[in-house]
Design a protein around this motif. Sequence first.
Motif, PDB file in Angstrom:
ATOM      1  N   ILE A  46       5.533   4.294   1.056  1.00 40.79           N
ATOM      2  CA  ILE A  46       4.937   2.968   1.000  1.00 40.79           C
ATOM      3  C   ILE A  46       4.909   2.448   2.434  1.00 40.79           C
ATOM      4  N   TYR A  47       4.168   1.360   2.670  1.00 38.37           N
ATOM      5  CA  TYR A  47       3.960   0.891   4.033  1.00 38.37           C
ATOM      6  C   TYR A  47       4.569  -0.480   4.269  1.00 38.37           C
ATOM      7  N   GLY A  48       5.157  -0.632   5.464  1.00 33.35           N
ATOM      8  CA  GLY A  48       5.621  -1.928   5.910  1.00 33.35           C
ATOM      9  C   GLY A  48       4.470  -2.714   6.509  1.00 33.35           C
ATOM     10  N   SER A  49       4.720  -3.969   6.840  1.00 34.19           N
ATOM     11  CA  SER A  49       3.658  -4.816   7.380  1.00 34.19           C
ATOM     12  C   SER A  49       3.171  -4.346   8.745  1.00 34.19           C
ATOM     13  N   ASP A  50       4.000  -3.540   9.440  1.00 36.38           N
ATOM     14  CA  ASP A  50       3.590  -3.009  10.743  1.00 36.38           C
ATOM     15  C   ASP A  50       2.724  -1.767  10.623  1.00 36.38           C
ATOM     16  N   GLY A  51       2.386  -1.364   9.401  1.00 36.34           N
ATOM     17  CA  GLY A  51       1.531  -0.198   9.190  1.00 36.34           C
ATOM     18  C   GLY A  51       2.267   1.124   9.256  1.00 36.34           C
ATOM     19  N   HIS A 105       0.847  -1.179   0.000  1.00 34.75           N
ATOM     20  CA  HIS A 105       0.000   0.000   0.000  1.00 34.75           C
ATOM     21  C   HIS A 105       0.888   1.236   0.000  1.00 34.75           C
ATOM     22  N   GLY A 106       0.322   2.366  -0.420  1.00 34.10           N
ATOM     23  CA  GLY A 106       1.096   3.590  -0.458  1.00 34.10           C
ATOM     24  C   GLY A 106       0.237   4.824  -0.280  1.00 34.10           C
ATOM     25  N   ARG A 107       0.903   5.958  -0.158  1.00 39.18           N
ATOM     26  CA  ARG A 107       0.218   7.241   0.032  1.00 39.18           C
ATOM     27  C   ARG A 107       1.173   8.383  -0.271  1.00 39.18           C
ATOM     28  N   ILE A 116      -3.814   5.474  10.111  1.00 36.74           N
ATOM     29  CA  ILE A 116      -2.864   4.819   9.217  1.00 36.74           C
ATOM     30  C   ILE A 116      -3.052   5.363   7.806  1.00 36.74           C
ATOM     31  N   CYS A 117      -3.667   4.592   6.940  1.00 35.71           N
ATOM     32  CA  CYS A 117      -3.813   4.981   5.537  1.00 35.71           C
ATOM     33  C   CYS A 117      -5.279   4.949   5.166  1.00 35.71           C
ATOM     34  N   ALA A 118      -5.754   5.988   4.493  1.00 38.98           N
ATOM     35  CA  ALA A 118      -7.165   6.096   4.171  1.00 38.98           C
ATOM     36  C   ALA A 118      -7.529   5.381   2.885  1.00 38.98           C
ATOM     37  N   CYS A 153      -0.452   2.113  -4.034  1.00 38.29           N
ATOM     38  CA  CYS A 153      -1.398   3.216  -4.114  1.00 38.29           C
ATOM     39  C   CYS A 153      -0.644   4.544  -4.104  1.00 38.29           C
ATOM     40  N   ARG A 154      -1.155   5.542  -4.813  1.00 37.69           N
ATOM     41  CA  ARG A 154      -0.571   6.885  -4.766  1.00 37.69           C
ATOM     42  C   ARG A 154      -1.649   7.888  -4.361  1.00 37.69           C
TER      43      ARG A 154
END
Length: 279
Positions: free
Chosen positions: A99-104, A81-83, A155-157, A136-137
């Motif tokens: 981008i996101y690691g598995s720990d969020g 996932h990304g933002r 975290i990420c929306a 994701c961007r």
Amino acid sequence: MCNQFRGKCIIFNVETVRGMTRREGTERDLQNLRSLFTTLHFCVDAFTDPTAKDITDKMQKIARDPGLEQDQCLVLFLLSHGRVVTTMTRHGVTSIEHIYGSDGLPVKTEDILEPITNARCPAMRGKPKLVFFQACREIFKVGSLETDAIATDAICATVATTISSSSSSLYAISAASASLSQPPISLKDFVVGYSTESGYLSFREVQSGSWYIDAIVRVFSEFAHEMDLCAMLRKVNGIVAEQWPTGSAIDNSLRQVATHTDSLTKPYLFFFPGIVTER
């Protein structure tokens, strides 16, 4: 590149991110990439569900690897996932991509690229570094000039929406358009590919994986013996742009356009002899 051994291909595959939807289909991406780059004579090293710290630590370790002296090329894939965080102030707008690691927890893409730049990684100076982001961007706005309501999710929306209820369900990651500022690092001798433009959707299919990675695997498998890297990536862009979600009406708002930047200092990069099959 004509030698039998080309270099390393590192894959960070984050399927499960704390607080976010599971990235179903990414295992197929990993399998396909591993098969492709092994066949193209790369040493493939994959990491499943790394944390944010795992990713940054591994990038630092790669940059210090004395074995890079013998490598012709470095390939890196990040599947997660990304933002994009856009900060608005009276002095202007700054945008930082994560981008996101598995720990969020987020990792700035700049922190992924910077350790392998020519300045920080002399062993790869003047050699091609190919980095691809399947993420994701989405644009997340913060700052004193933003007055509209902002999602309070810590975290990420991103929202993974089931487009089809069939076994080949697609997951669309919502996004809003905005511009990105260039990272303040020199990316000489890089090709950086993104699965989608900033602010647009990125699709992943449960059975066949993401559109972007699937297109890369198909194009590289068929054309690496006769076509240079950037020409293949333009073909990838065309394939991705012509797809739309299974089970939904054709809708331009659901289109996905892959993109890449190229700062290679030599005219062409070939993966000769590519993958040659008997005809």
